[in-house]
Design a protein around this motif. Structure first.
Motif, PDB file in Angstrom:
ATOM      1  N   ASN A 124      26.065  42.504  51.708  1.00  0.00           N
ATOM      2  CA  ASN A 124      25.522  41.134  51.768  1.00  0.00           C
ATOM      3  C   ASN A 124      25.205  40.570  50.381  1.00  0.00           C
ATOM      4  OD1 ASN A 124      25.471  41.453  54.625  1.00  0.00           O
ATOM      5  ND2 ASN A 124      23.433  42.390  54.490  1.00  0.00           N
ATOM      6  N   PRO A 125      26.142  40.644  49.453  1.00  0.00           N
ATOM      7  CA  PRO A 125      25.836  40.196  48.092  1.00  0.00           C
ATOM      8  C   PRO A 125      25.501  38.712  48.033  1.00  0.00           C
ATOM      9  CG  PRO A 125      28.191  40.562  48.350  1.00  0.00           C
ATOM     10  CD  PRO A 125      27.549  41.102  49.575  1.00  0.00           C
ATOM     11  N   THR A 126      24.566  38.379  47.170  1.00  0.00           N
ATOM     12  CA  THR A 126      24.115  36.984  47.065  1.00  0.00           C
ATOM     13  C   THR A 126      25.136  36.107  46.369  1.00  0.00           C
ATOM     14  OG1 THR A 126      22.985  37.495  44.988  1.00  0.00           O
ATOM     15  CG2 THR A 126      21.698  37.703  47.020  1.00  0.00           C
ATOM     16  N   TRP A 127      26.038  36.688  45.615  1.00  0.00           N
ATOM     17  CA  TRP A 127      26.991  35.924  44.805  1.00  0.00           C
ATOM     18  C   TRP A 127      28.301  35.624  45.534  1.00  0.00           C
ATOM     19  CZ3 TRP A 127      31.147  39.017  44.875  1.00  0.00           C
ATOM     20  CH2 TRP A 127      30.929  40.398  44.975  1.00  0.00           C
ATOM     21  N   ALA A 128      28.539  36.229  46.699  1.00  0.00           N
ATOM     22  CA  ALA A 128      29.828  36.085  47.384  1.00  0.00           C
ATOM     23  C   ALA A 128      29.999  34.678  47.955  1.00  0.00           C
ATOM     24  CB  ALA A 128      29.943  37.114  48.498  1.00  0.00           C
ATOM     25  N   ARG A 129      31.249  34.243  48.051  1.00  0.00           N
ATOM     26  CA  ARG A 129      31.584  32.936  48.622  1.00  0.00           C
ATOM     27  C   ARG A 129      32.806  33.085  49.535  1.00  0.00           C
ATOM     28  NH1 ARG A 129      27.340  32.503  46.813  1.00  0.00           N
ATOM     29  NH2 ARG A 129      26.466  30.924  45.412  1.00  0.00           N
ATOM     30  N   LEU A 130      32.969  32.124  50.432  1.00  0.00           N
ATOM     31  CA  LEU A 130      34.163  32.118  51.277  1.00  0.00           C
ATOM     32  C   LEU A 130      35.421  32.107  50.418  1.00  0.00           C
ATOM     33  CD1 LEU A 130      33.401  29.483  54.069  1.00  0.00           C
ATOM     34  CD2 LEU A 130      33.398  31.972  54.304  1.00  0.00           C
ATOM     35  N   GLY A 131      36.445  32.807  50.886  1.00  0.00           N
ATOM     36  CA  GLY A 131      37.718  32.811  50.187  1.00  0.00           C
ATOM     37  C   GLY A 131      38.730  31.892  50.850  1.00  0.00           C
ATOM     38  N   ALA A 132      39.961  32.001  50.411  1.00  0.00           N
ATOM     39  CA  ALA A 132      41.035  31.167  50.951  1.00  0.00           C
ATOM     40  C   ALA A 132      41.174  31.383  52.450  1.00  0.00           C
ATOM     41  CB  ALA A 132      42.349  31.506  50.249  1.00  0.00           C
ATOM     42  N   LYS A 133      41.485  30.321  53.169  1.00  0.00           N
ATOM     43  CA  LYS A 133      41.621  30.426  54.618  1.00  0.00           C
ATOM     44  C   LYS A 133      42.871  31.218  54.986  1.00  0.00           C
ATOM     45  CE  LYS A 133      38.819  26.526  56.030  1.00  0.00           C
ATOM     46  NZ  LYS A 133      38.692  25.357  56.923  1.00  0.00           N
ATOM     47  N   PRO A 134      42.859  31.816  56.167  1.00  0.00           N
ATOM     48  CA  PRO A 134      44.005  32.626  56.592  1.00  0.00           C
ATOM     49  C   PRO A 134      45.291  31.813  56.641  1.00  0.00           C
ATOM     50  CG  PRO A 134      42.125  32.960  58.039  1.00  0.00           C
ATOM     51  CD  PRO A 134      41.779  31.823  57.154  1.00  0.00           C
ATOM     52  N   ARG A 135      46.331  32.448  56.174  1.00  0.00           N
ATOM     53  CA  ARG A 135      47.641  31.787  56.215  1.00  0.00           C
ATOM     54  C   ARG A 135      48.730  32.840  56.091  1.00  0.00           C
ATOM     55  NH1 ARG A 135      50.581  28.153  51.693  1.00  0.00           N
ATOM     56  NH2 ARG A 135      52.292  27.367  52.958  1.00  0.00           N
ATOM     57  N   LEU A 136      49.628  32.867  57.056  1.00  0.00           N
ATOM     58  CA  LEU A 136      50.769  33.764  56.984  1.00  0.00           C
ATOM     59  C   LEU A 136      51.890  33.072  56.219  1.00  0.00           C
ATOM     60  CD1 LEU A 136      50.736  35.210  60.611  1.00  0.00           C
ATOM     61  CD2 LEU A 136      49.789  36.215  58.530  1.00  0.00           C
TER      62      LEU A 136
END
Length: 321
Positions: free
Chosen positions: A261-273
């Protein structure tokens, strides 16, 4: 005007050519729908049923359904898997599942558990296979099981590769695209990881997954996957593919060692095949907003927490879960 015999020959030629064309069309291998139809957004996912801000920003994005024996035991799991994949098929989308129940799962850490032994695991996997048959799903198989192999914290690692091989073969046989999990680029050492993947049955699988529930950059993961692919080719395993979990790798500068649960993490790129060479694309395997365990304000592993979702979205923290 053509002589009668010539006209007959012409008609025969037309029939032969037409029949050949129809035969060729019928013999052409149909395109796998997974390459075109997109990933399934399940309205029953936890984030989809939270407050509107989380439902919009997280819940409307495709995420994998985690199949664990504590929630879906052997007597129920086939029905659960079939219900989920059937919703996806009805929506003309591709279902994604994560299988996470190997004995001594997570080696005593925050997500510890799994089935008690090899016999029970094989029975469970067999039932999952029943639910997946002909459903054209994507399956991430046993996150962290291979990177933990040989770790002193693991009590039941001896038969692990054989169990992964069993699951790889069975789930691939029923039509799933199986991605055997390979950890991530910062989980070292990994000089022998290609050999472990081979022993664990990757020759049966579509390929492998990386960065599940972790935070490494997509660029680092592609480089890591390239090393594994080269290692597999040297071992005679060719043509494998890979996917990357980008659910929480939006910060390009991850802090080594701070992964609960790191405080610095952010959402990444959305799923895409994307199907670019061996790179099949990005997935959200870990559910953003669900805890890694009791650290940095999080509840038990797998539990939803508004505070954790706020961090990933770069919002002011709500102050509680």
């Amino acid at each position: 005007m053509l002589p009668r015999l010539s006209r007959a020959l012409v008609l025969l030629l037309v029939v032969v050519l037409t029949t050949a064309g129809l035969t060729g069309t019928a013999a052409a291998k149909p395109k796998d729908p997974r390459t075109t139809q997109g990933l399934f957004v399940d309205p029953l996912m936890p984030a989809a049923n939270q407050d509107a801000v989380y439902a919009r920003s997280i819940g409307r994005t495709p995420q994998a359904l985690w199949i664990i024996p504590e929630a879906y035991p052997t007597g129920q799991v086939a029905r659960v898997v079939r219900a989920y994949t059937s919703r996806a098929v009805k929506a003309k989308k591709t279902p994604m599942l994560t299988i996470y129940g190997i004995p001594d799962r997570d080696c005593g850490m925050y997500s510890s558990g799994g089935l008690p032994g090899a016999k029970q695991y094989k029975q469970w996997i067999k039932q999952i296979g029943r639910g997946l048959k002909a459903q054209r799903a994507l399956v991430v198989l046993e996150p962290d099981a291979i990177p933990f192999y040989g770790d002193s914290r693991c009590q039941n690692a001896g038969g692990r590769l054989g169990l992964l091989r069993y699951a790889s073969r069975l789930l691939s046989k029923v039509g799933a695209w199986v991605y055997l999990d390979a950890g991530h680029s910062d989980w070292r050492p990994y000089d022998n990881r290609a050999a472990l993947l081979k022993k664990a049955g990757i020759a049966y699988d579509r390929g492998f997954s990386t960065n599940v529930s972790n935070f490494r950059s997509t660029a680092d993961e592609k480089a890591y996957a390239g090393e594994l692919l080269r290692g597999l080719r040297k071992l005679g395993v060719k043509g494998r593919h890979f996917v990357i979990d980008t659910s929480r790798n939006g910060n390009p500068n991850p802090v080594n060692g701070d992964v609960i649960n790191p405080t610095w993490a952010r959402l990444g790129a959305k799923p895409r095949l994307v199907f670019q060479g061996p790179f099949d694309g990005t997935l959200w395997v870990k559910h953003p907003g669900e805890s890694d365990g009791y650290a940095n304000g999080g509840p038990a592993s797998g539990q939803w927490c508004d505070l954790l979702a706020d961090r990933l979205l770069g919002r002011a923290e709500s102050g509680s879960c």
